[in-house]
Write an enzyme that holds these catalytic residues in place. Structure first.
Site, PDB file in Angstrom:
ATOM      1  N   CYS A   2       0.864  -1.184   0.000  1.00 46.77           N
ATOM      2  CA  CYS A   2       0.000   0.000   0.000  1.00 46.77           C
ATOM      3  C   CYS A   2       0.898   1.230   0.000  1.00 46.77           C
ATOM      4  CB  CYS A   2      -0.864   0.023   1.257  1.00 46.77           C
ATOM      5  SG  CYS A   2      -1.859  -1.441   1.453  1.00 46.77           S
ATOM      6  N   ARG A  27       1.543   1.713  -5.875  1.00 45.36           N
ATOM      7  CA  ARG A  27       1.688   0.673  -4.842  1.00 45.36           C
ATOM      8  C   ARG A  27       0.351   0.023  -4.494  1.00 45.36           C
ATOM      9  NH1 ARG A  27       6.436   0.833  -1.874  1.00 45.36           N
ATOM     10  NH2 ARG A  27       5.392  -0.152  -0.109  1.00 45.36           N
ATOM     11  N   TRP A  76      -3.708  -1.609  -1.359  1.00 43.73           N
ATOM     12  CA  TRP A  76      -3.710  -2.849  -2.125  1.00 43.73           C
ATOM     13  C   TRP A  76      -4.309  -3.880  -1.171  1.00 43.73           C
ATOM     14  CZ3 TRP A  76      -2.984  -4.489  -6.990  1.00 43.73           C
ATOM     15  CH2 TRP A  76      -2.863  -5.867  -7.203  1.00 43.73           C
ATOM     16  N   ASN A 102       0.393  -0.581   6.196  1.00 46.33           N
ATOM     17  CA  ASN A 102       0.819  -1.375   5.045  1.00 46.33           C
ATOM     18  C   ASN A 102       1.426  -2.638   5.616  1.00 46.33           C
ATOM     19  OD1 ASN A 102       1.727  -2.341   2.559  1.00 46.33           O
ATOM     20  ND2 ASN A 102       3.667  -1.256   2.731  1.00 46.33           N
ATOM     21  N   GLY A 103       1.029  -3.803   5.075  1.00 52.82           N
ATOM     22  CA  GLY A 103       1.603  -5.075   5.545  1.00 52.82           C
ATOM     23  C   GLY A 103       0.496  -6.040   5.920  1.00 52.82           C
ATOM     24  N   GLU A 481       8.360 -21.525 -18.632  1.00 49.03           N
ATOM     25  CA  GLU A 481       8.229 -20.143 -18.131  1.00 49.03           C
ATOM     26  C   GLU A 481       9.388 -19.287 -18.626  1.00 49.03           C
ATOM     27  OE1 GLU A 481       6.029 -18.392 -17.060  1.00 49.03           O
ATOM     28  OE2 GLU A 481       7.050 -16.662 -16.184  1.00 49.03           O
ATOM     29  N   LYS A 485       8.822 -15.902 -20.896  1.00 52.23           N
ATOM     30  CA  LYS A 485       9.401 -14.595 -20.532  1.00 52.23           C
ATOM     31  C   LYS A 485      10.185 -14.006 -21.706  1.00 52.23           C
ATOM     32  CE  LYS A 485       7.668 -13.393 -17.132  1.00 52.23           C
ATOM     33  NZ  LYS A 485       6.618 -14.239 -17.380  1.00 52.23           N
ATOM     34  N   GLU A 488       7.850 -12.836 -24.603  1.00 51.28           N
ATOM     35  CA  GLU A 488       7.013 -11.642 -24.376  1.00 51.28           C
ATOM     36  C   GLU A 488       7.861 -10.397 -24.126  1.00 51.28           C
ATOM     37  OE1 GLU A 488       4.448 -11.783 -20.946  1.00 51.28           O
ATOM     38  OE2 GLU A 488       5.763 -13.121 -19.868  1.00 51.28           O
ATOM     39  N   HIS A 504      13.494 -36.528 -29.693  1.00 56.42           N
ATOM     40  CA  HIS A 504      12.310 -36.880 -30.513  1.00 56.42           C
ATOM     41  C   HIS A 504      11.953 -35.764 -31.476  1.00 56.42           C
ATOM     42  CE1 HIS A 504      11.737 -40.467 -28.123  1.00 56.42           C
ATOM     43  NE2 HIS A 504      11.882 -39.743 -27.025  1.00 56.42           N
ATOM     44  N   LYS A 601      -1.777  -6.361 -19.262  1.00 57.06           N
ATOM     45  CA  LYS A 601      -1.516  -6.955 -17.942  1.00 57.06           C
ATOM     46  C   LYS A 601      -2.612  -7.949 -17.571  1.00 57.06           C
ATOM     47  CE  LYS A 601       0.650  -7.819 -14.240  1.00 57.06           C
ATOM     48  NZ  LYS A 601       1.829  -8.702 -14.378  1.00 57.06           N
TER      49      LYS A 601
END
Ligand code: AGP
Length: 606
Positions: A2, A27, A76, A102-103, A481, A485, A488, A504, A601
């Site tokens: 946050c 944030r 957040w 925050n937390g 993955e 990355k 993209e 193969h 996103k």
């Protein structure tokens, strides 16, 4: 994560607090709120609204309260959805004390129970509101000393926190505290600031003070007192902020993606907090897991790759069949689903349409839905029976990094939970996994400390036409993955293969100079020997091999060492170098790292 800001000084406080929140909105933007201590000492002036900061600004109008001190918060959401009631600041029952946080307060439920028993009335679902009532009691106990009250309250909190508090009886005074969550003091001329990061006040002052773990900052316009929780005065470690305003928003990093790569230890720690030895009943009471005889994970992109890793852990620890399905394909093959199916949609945004439609399809057929999501109050959690929230904080860069890591952690936690419920995981293995999970943040930190040479090495391959990634067992989804990355971010052909599949067909791709990244299984394992043979096979055809390994490996041209961990947890460590390779390749190619071409996103269309 946050955004937190406090101002006390010569200006009318509303303006610097609002401008600070605008700088911190990256944030978190689920809600925003401000509390001001009026110079007259009347009750606090408080306004807060769900949604982006703009919603709050709309209702503020042009009238500026007569106040020279106040606090502001942009949220957040972690505990409690993005609503007006859950927005910060939170007040005590007299409306005289306001706090922002925050937390994650890990013991908030027990605190809330004892505070309600003592007569406090709660208005929100958040963990943060407990602090407002705790502070109110502590302040009375310390004859109105807000700093002493903060010190006492912090000793009762478990978890991570940045806290700011004001009281209407003491306009001009702000008290802050931190543990495992950022808080910095801005030192002005006739004014002082407290904030989550320097971007909130850098346009006012470049002088800042560090605040150490479990320290309390007690500020007015012309005084700053820092103490530890025992009340011992601490020295001021003042420093000059070297960043400009825009780089300050990225924490001094060149791109949000790099900042988020380096936030991964914190994100993993926050997602593990209070959950390693078991998930809370507020989650697990919503589904009768004993009735489940099949697990289906549905997701897209990076989240899908996290699900592939989850399959290994959940199948092994819970001895149950796990399918992992591309959400965009799942419902079109009319799969067999019933009330004994546990559907696990994984989604950072909680809004991916392909995943949401797969969820609705399975739910209509009676499946129980246990979502993994990073965005509180988004559509997928709202339509699920239970949610295991990841606590990665806002992920601004389109390419998912810290969200992926926390999705892996969520997979492990779910596998342990199902294993415990089904009695299929031994106490010995349980203790071993729990211990290794607790080590992950520090081990990711260790990997991050060694990535500089890899960034330089990557630039050697920036003109390559493609890059191949090899892995076995959980290293295979890790290879997928790594390839995703690179695609993209570097707009480069890249492909992930199971090492055993090379012969193969894909080995035909290898020619002189082809860069191949090999994710090595744990040293000494049978699969490590087989992967070593794969490396020989590709090198014999001219490939240049970068190996990611937990031990020495002479066969590779370049070796990236990672710490050892339990074989199923290795992707959490092995993926970090792959993220760095993709990041560095994108930079070398002059691409828009945080907003790569053609991507979004959150893909909210099918
Ligand atoms: C990851 O780097 C991509 N941005 C993309 O694959 C993403 O993981 C996918 O679109 C799923 O998004 P979600 O987690 O928000 O559902």
């Amino acid at each position: 994560m946050c955004g937190i800001v406090g101002y006390t000084g010569k200006e009318l406080a509303l303006n610097p607090v609002l401008s600070g929140l605008r700088k911190l909105e990256y944030r978190g933007y689920d809600s925003a709120g401000i509390a001001l201590a009026l110079d007259s000492g009347e009750k606090l002036w408080v306004e807060k609204r769900a949604g982006k900061l703009g919603n709050l600004e709309e209702i503020l109008g042009t009238k500026i309260p007569n106040s020279h001190s106040g606090i502001g918060h942009t949220r957040w959401a972690t505990h409690g959805g993005p609503t007006d009631e859950n927005a910060h600041p939170h007040l005590d029952n007299e409306g005289k004390l306001a706090v922002i946080h925050n937390g994650i307060i890990e013991n908030y439920l027990e605190l809330r129970a004892q505070l309600e028993k003592a007569g406090h009335k709660f208005k929100s679902e958040t963990d943060s509101e407990s602090v407002a009532h705790l502070l109110s009691d502590a302040r009375k106990k310390h004859n109105g000393d807000l700093a002493a009250a903060m010190r006492e309250a912090c000793q009762q909190l478990r978890g991570s926190f940045t806290l700011l508090a004001i009281h209407s009886d003491e306009p001009g005074r702000i008290v802050g505290a931190r543990r495992n969550s950022p808080l910095v003091v801005g030192v002005g001329d006739g004014e002082n600031f407290l904030a989550s990061d320097v971007s909130a006040f850098i346009s006012h002052t470049k002088r800042a003070l560090e605040l150490g773990q479990d320290e309390v900052a007690d500020i007015t316009a012309n005084t700053i007192v820092i103490s530890n929780l025992a009340g011992k005065i601490q020295p001021h470690n003042e420093y000059e902020i070297s960043w400009d305003a825009s780089s300050a928003e990225r924490g001094g990093f060149e791109h949000f993606m790099l900042k988020e790569i380096f936030e991964q230890p914190r994100a993993i720690a926050d997602t593990l907090l209070g959950r390693i030895t078991g998930l809370s009943e507020e989650i697990t009471n919503r589904i009768d897991f004993k009735e489940i005889d099949k697990v289906v994970i549905v997701a897209c992109g990076t989240a899908f790759n996290a699900g592939l890793v989850g399959k290994y852990a959940i199948e092994k620890w819970a001895d149950i069949a796990v399918d992992v399905e591309l959400a965009s394909e799942y419902r079109y093959r009319d799969p067999s689903v019933d009330s004994r199916t546990l559907l696990i949609p994984i989604s950072q945004s909680g809004e991916t349409m392909d995943t949401l439609m797969a969820l609705r399809y399975a739910k209509d057929k009676g499946a129980k839905v246990f979502a993994v999501c990073n965005t509180n109050g988004s559509t997928i959690p709202r339509e699920s029976d239970a949610v295991l929230y990841t606590h990665a904080g806002p992920e601004i860069a389109v390419a998912s990094t810290k969200a992926f890591e926390t999705q892996l952690v969520a997979m492990y936690l779910m596998g342990l939970h199902l294993g415990r419920i089904r009695g299929t995981i031994s106490e010995t293995l349980l203790s071993q996994i729990e211990a290794e999970l607790a080590e992950l943040p520090a081990k990711v930190e260790q990997v991050l400390e060694t990535v500089e040479p890899l960034r330089e090495l990557t630039r050697n391959f920036s003109t390559a036409s493609s890059m191949l990634f090899l892995g076995r067992h959980v290293g295979f989804p890790t290879a997928l993955e790594g390839a995703l990355k690179l695609k993209e971010l570097a707009y480069m052909h890249a492909e992930g293969f199971a090492g055993g599949e090379l012969k193969h067909g894909p080995i035909a791709l290898i020619e002189s100079g082809t860069p191949v990244v090999a994710i090595m299984p744990a040293a000494g394992s049978l699969l490590a020997e087989k992967m070593a043979s794969n490396i020989q096979e590709v090198k014999a055809r001219g490939a240049v091999v970068i190996a990611i390994a937990d031990s020495e490996l002479k066969a590779a041209d370049f070796l990236v060492r990672i710490p050892s961990t339990h074989e199923f947890l290795q992707p959490v460590l092995a993926v970090v170098p792959l993220q760095v390779i993709a990041y560095e390749m994108a930079v070398a190619r002059g691409n828009d790292v945080d907003q790569p071409r053609n991507l979004a996103k959150s893909v909210t269309v099918e």
